[in-house]
Design a protein around this motif. Structure first.
Motif, PDB file in Angstrom:
ATOM      1  N   GLN A   1      13.711  -2.787  -9.027  1.00  0.00           N
ATOM      2  CA  GLN A   1      13.724  -4.528  -9.664  1.00  0.00           C
ATOM      3  C   GLN A   1      13.200  -5.300  -8.937  1.00  0.00           C
ATOM      4  OE1 GLN A   1      18.037  -5.480  -9.281  1.00  0.00           O
ATOM      5  NE2 GLN A   1      17.982  -4.896 -11.006  1.00  0.00           N
ATOM      6  N   LYS A   2      12.920  -5.520  -7.305  1.00  0.00           N
ATOM      7  CA  LYS A   2      11.925  -6.208  -6.536  1.00  0.00           C
ATOM      8  C   LYS A   2      10.021  -5.942  -6.966  1.00  0.00           C
ATOM      9  CE  LYS A   2      10.541  -7.029  -1.921  1.00  0.00           C
ATOM     10  NZ  LYS A   2      10.753  -7.116  -0.379  1.00  0.00           N
ATOM     11  N   GLN A   3       9.583  -4.260  -7.917  1.00  0.00           N
ATOM     12  CA  GLN A   3       8.964  -4.428  -7.887  1.00  0.00           C
ATOM     13  C   GLN A   3       8.027  -4.767  -9.019  1.00  0.00           C
ATOM     14  OE1 GLN A   3       6.454  -3.030  -5.505  1.00  0.00           O
ATOM     15  NE2 GLN A   3       5.363  -3.017  -7.123  1.00  0.00           N
ATOM     16  N   THR A   4       9.441  -4.096 -10.045  1.00  0.00           N
ATOM     17  CA  THR A   4       8.975  -4.731 -11.049  1.00  0.00           C
ATOM     18  C   THR A   4       8.606  -6.106 -10.971  1.00  0.00           C
ATOM     19  OG1 THR A   4      11.178  -5.262 -12.325  1.00  0.00           O
ATOM     20  CG2 THR A   4      10.012  -3.201 -12.255  1.00  0.00           C
ATOM     21  N   GLU A   5       8.946  -6.903 -10.715  1.00  0.00           N
ATOM     22  CA  GLU A   5       8.857  -8.219 -10.330  1.00  0.00           C
ATOM     23  C   GLU A   5       7.233  -8.703  -9.632  1.00  0.00           C
ATOM     24  OE1 GLU A   5      12.615  -9.821  -8.301  1.00  0.00           O
ATOM     25  OE2 GLU A   5      13.961  -9.735 -10.369  1.00  0.00           O
ATOM     26  N   THR A   6       7.160  -8.219  -9.138  1.00  0.00           N
ATOM     27  CA  THR A   6       6.084  -8.044  -7.792  1.00  0.00           C
ATOM     28  C   THR A   6       4.713  -7.534  -8.448  1.00  0.00           C
ATOM     29  OG1 THR A   6       7.149  -7.441  -6.196  1.00  0.00           O
ATOM     30  CG2 THR A   6       4.876  -7.782  -5.775  1.00  0.00           C
ATOM     31  N   TYR A   7       4.370  -6.775  -9.415  1.00  0.00           N
ATOM     32  CA  TYR A   7       3.209  -5.642 -10.286  1.00  0.00           C
ATOM     33  C   TYR A   7       3.791  -4.180 -11.065  1.00  0.00           C
ATOM     34  CZ  TYR A   7       1.149  -3.833  -5.480  1.00  0.00           C
ATOM     35  OH  TYR A   7       0.869  -3.124  -4.744  1.00  0.00           O
ATOM     36  N   MET A   8       3.531  -4.348 -11.576  1.00  0.00           N
ATOM     37  CA  MET A   8       3.961  -2.936 -12.275  1.00  0.00           C
ATOM     38  C   MET A   8       2.130  -1.822 -12.190  1.00  0.00           C
ATOM     39  SD  MET A   8       6.678  -3.372 -14.607  1.00  0.00           S
ATOM     40  CE  MET A   8       6.769  -3.999 -15.129  1.00  0.00           C
ATOM     41  N   HIS A   9       1.664  -1.505 -13.098  1.00  0.00           N
ATOM     42  CA  HIS A   9       0.110  -0.969 -13.078  1.00  0.00           C
ATOM     43  C   HIS A   9      -0.801  -1.555 -13.033  1.00  0.00           C
ATOM     44  CE1 HIS A   9      -2.219   2.181 -14.053  1.00  0.00           C
ATOM     45  NE2 HIS A   9      -2.887   1.053 -14.608  1.00  0.00           N
ATOM     46  N   LEU A  10      -1.850  -1.700 -12.158  1.00  0.00           N
ATOM     47  CA  LEU A  10      -2.810  -2.000 -11.921  1.00  0.00           C
ATOM     48  C   LEU A  10      -3.915  -1.264 -12.421  1.00  0.00           C
ATOM     49  CD1 LEU A  10      -1.978  -3.895  -8.387  1.00  0.00           C
ATOM     50  CD2 LEU A  10      -1.575  -4.696 -10.322  1.00  0.00           C
ATOM     51  N   MET A  11      -4.275  -0.291 -11.791  1.00  0.00           N
ATOM     52  CA  MET A  11      -5.380   0.732 -11.752  1.00  0.00           C
ATOM     53  C   MET A  11      -4.896   1.930 -12.130  1.00  0.00           C
ATOM     54  SD  MET A  11      -9.046   0.437 -12.104  1.00  0.00           S
ATOM     55  CE  MET A  11     -10.159   1.210 -11.981  1.00  0.00           C
ATOM     56  N   VAL A  12      -5.924   2.951 -12.452  1.00  0.00           N
ATOM     57  CA  VAL A  12      -5.884   4.528 -12.010  1.00  0.00           C
ATOM     58  C   VAL A  12      -5.331   4.733 -10.630  1.00  0.00           C
ATOM     59  CG1 VAL A  12      -6.514   4.304 -14.200  1.00  0.00           C
ATOM     60  CG2 VAL A  12      -7.774   4.843 -12.393  1.00  0.00           C
ATOM     61  N   TYR A  13      -5.113   5.471 -10.379  1.00  0.00           N
ATOM     62  CA  TYR A  13      -4.805   6.018  -9.121  1.00  0.00           C
ATOM     63  C   TYR A  13      -5.958   6.142  -8.489  1.00  0.00           C
ATOM     64  CZ  TYR A  13      -2.370   9.332  -5.185  1.00  0.00           C
ATOM     65  OH  TYR A  13      -2.290   9.236  -4.193  1.00  0.00           O
ATOM     66  N   GLY A  14      -5.671   5.455  -6.680  1.00  0.00           N
ATOM     67  CA  GLY A  14      -6.923   5.964  -6.086  1.00  0.00           C
ATOM     68  C   GLY A  14      -7.751   4.689  -5.687  1.00  0.00           C
ATOM     69  N   GLU A  15      -7.738   3.726  -6.447  1.00  0.00           N
ATOM     70  CA  GLU A  15      -8.924   2.954  -6.630  1.00  0.00           C
ATOM     71  C   GLU A  15      -8.551   1.549  -6.080  1.00  0.00           C
ATOM     72  OE1 GLU A  15     -11.750   3.161  -7.690  1.00  0.00           O
ATOM     73  OE2 GLU A  15     -11.656   5.003  -8.173  1.00  0.00           O
ATOM     74  N   PHE A  16      -7.280   1.066  -6.053  1.00  0.00           N
ATOM     75  CA  PHE A  16      -6.769  -0.210  -5.271  1.00  0.00           C
ATOM     76  C   PHE A  16      -5.665   0.224  -4.489  1.00  0.00           C
ATOM     77  CE2 PHE A  16      -7.227  -2.950  -9.603  1.00  0.00           C
ATOM     78  CZ  PHE A  16      -8.744  -3.210  -9.240  1.00  0.00           C
ATOM     79  N   VAL A  17      -6.056  -0.357  -2.792  1.00  0.00           N
ATOM     80  CA  VAL A  17      -4.265  -0.421  -2.713  1.00  0.00           C
ATOM     81  C   VAL A  17      -3.643  -0.953  -2.541  1.00  0.00           C
ATOM     82  CG1 VAL A  17      -4.196  -0.785  -0.363  1.00  0.00           C
ATOM     83  CG2 VAL A  17      -6.405  -0.386  -0.700  1.00  0.00           C
ATOM     84  N   GLN A  18      -2.364  -0.128  -2.866  1.00  0.00           N
ATOM     85  CA  GLN A  18      -1.076  -0.243  -3.274  1.00  0.00           C
ATOM     86  C   GLN A  18      -0.087  -0.103  -2.373  1.00  0.00           C
ATOM     87  OE1 GLN A  18      -0.568  -0.051  -7.847  1.00  0.00           O
ATOM     88  NE2 GLN A  18      -2.208   0.665  -7.906  1.00  0.00           N
TER      89      GLN A  18
END
Length: 399
Positions: A64-81
């Motif tokens: 629940q906490k993560q869905t309120e923060t952000y979900m998909h941003l970019m394909v794997y390995g490009e952004f520091v998540q």
């Protein structure tokens, strides 16, 4: 208006001609509830998935906490998540130092596929060795590591250069050569009916891989994350793989898999060419948040330390002349009977009494016992009483 069952049969692709068609609406802990409110105890944890139970509050809160923060941003390995970073760091903290680099994917089969590519790229070799009666997934590459004619019939041809060995047979290790990129093996075979590797075999396997420069890949998709009474099954043997495969129980009910190796080995996916392995949704932030919550729950609540005792309780209680054998470690157990017909009749009777069990793909005469690791002693006693009642009723009728 069509019912949910009718719509299911009409629009959902079917995997058998006789689905159970049970319609569930809620799950909590070890229990699942149908549309009429009937309670079922899940003794297979969704096939090894719900290690911390269904809808564990820690996992639900993290999702629940993560869905309120952000979900998909970019394909794997490009952004520091952060969810990916935090989960990978936590995994490294409970693994040997040589297993410190994680590639997150969506499933166990994808973990197998990634490890196959990694092994080819790192060693420059084409060949693989895998065990007979193994199960590694249903994608084309993963299925190439399985020798079962029944389930693969009609879907070939599969990858060449794969040799098969018998689990626990030291003589067969001669098939591992300097042409072998990797050996894929389950330390405890799941779908073969819970076949536990011997200490001497595991040591000989590790030595043979060292001798030939072959990567040793442990498929712990079923046995990992506390299932056997250790966080990982290889800890029973003090034998460390070069690559570790995880999925199922690591996400607390969310879809996630991983292949894990050293930074040195994993780095070959990043150059000549770059993007050596790609995935859009692998390491999904919500799934990684669920995975970290699952791992922390196992550690904080000391769940894994209780698993062996719970497994022994099953073994102590499930005593009946019709049981031919009980195999396994911890809460990864197989209850043997004289035939598939007997086993299936008992499983069906248990289902009517609100106990969900199953058999194995390559071992149809054994009952699968792999409940959530959070199952209590009282729940185990209740489940065993129902199983024994049905064993007695079915075998008495047959005899």
């Amino acid at each position: 208006m069509l019912t949910q069952r009718q719509l299911f049969l009409k629009h959902n692709a079917q995997t058998s001609d006789s689905p159970l068609l049970l319609e569930f609406v809620r799950a909590k802990g070890v229990n699942i509830y149908d549309t009429e409110g009937k309670e079922y105890m899940d003794l297979i944890a969704g096939i090894g998935v719900s290690n911390v139970g269904h809808c564990h509050p820690n996992v639900v809160a993290a999702v629940q906490k993560q869905t309120e923060t952000y979900m998909h941003l970019m394909v794997y390995g490009e952004f520091v998540q952060s969810p990916q970073v935090n989960f990978a760091t936590a995994l490294a903290s409970v693994l040997p130092t040589s297993l410190n680099s994680t590639y997150f994917v969506n499933s166990g089969a994808e973990a197998v596929e990634g490890a196959m590519k990694l092994a080819k790229r790192y060693t420059g070799r084409k060949g693989f060795v895998a065990c007979k009666n193994a199960y590694h997934g249903s994608t084309q590459g993963a299925e190439s590591l399985m020798d079962s004619d029944y389930y693969s019939k009609g879907y070939g041809p599969f990858l060449p250069h794969v040799n098969f060995i018998n689990h626990n047979n030291i003589d067969d290790l001669a098939k591992i050569t300097t042409e072998t990129a990797a050996v894929f093996i389950e330390p405890i075979q799941g779908e073969a009916g819970i076949r536990v590797a011997h200490q001497s075999y595991m040591e000989a396997l590790r030595a043979k891989c060292n001798e030939t420069g072959t990567l040793l890949v442990f498929d712990e998709i079923q046995s990992g994350f506390g299932r056997t009474g250790k966080m990982f099954a290889f800890e029973h043997y003090n034998v460390v793989p070069d690559v570790l495969l995880l999925a199922k129980g690591i996400g607390g009910g969310m879809p996630i898999g991983a292949f894990i190796s050293s930074v040195e080995i994993m780095s070959v996916l990043s150059y000549n060419p770059i993007l050596g392995h790609m995935t859009t949704f692998g390491g999904h932030p919500v799934c990684c948040a669920a995975g970290l919550a699952t791992l922390n729950t196992l550690l904080d609540e000391k769940i894994v330390a209780q698993v062996e005792t719970k497994g022994q309780l099953f073994k102590q209680l499930l005593q009946h002349p019709s049981i031919t054998e009980i195999r396994g470690k911890g809460l990864m157990l197989a209850i043997g009977f004289d035939s598939f017909e007997t086993n299936k009749a008992i499983i069906d009777a248990c289902l009517q009494d609100g106990i969900i069990t199953d058999w194995f793909l390559h071992c149809s005469d054994a009952m699968r016992i792999a409940p959530p690791l959070t199952i209590t002693a009282e729940e185990i006693k209740k489940a065993c009483a129902i199983i024994l009642k049905n064993i007695e009723a079915i075998t008495k009728t047959v005899n």
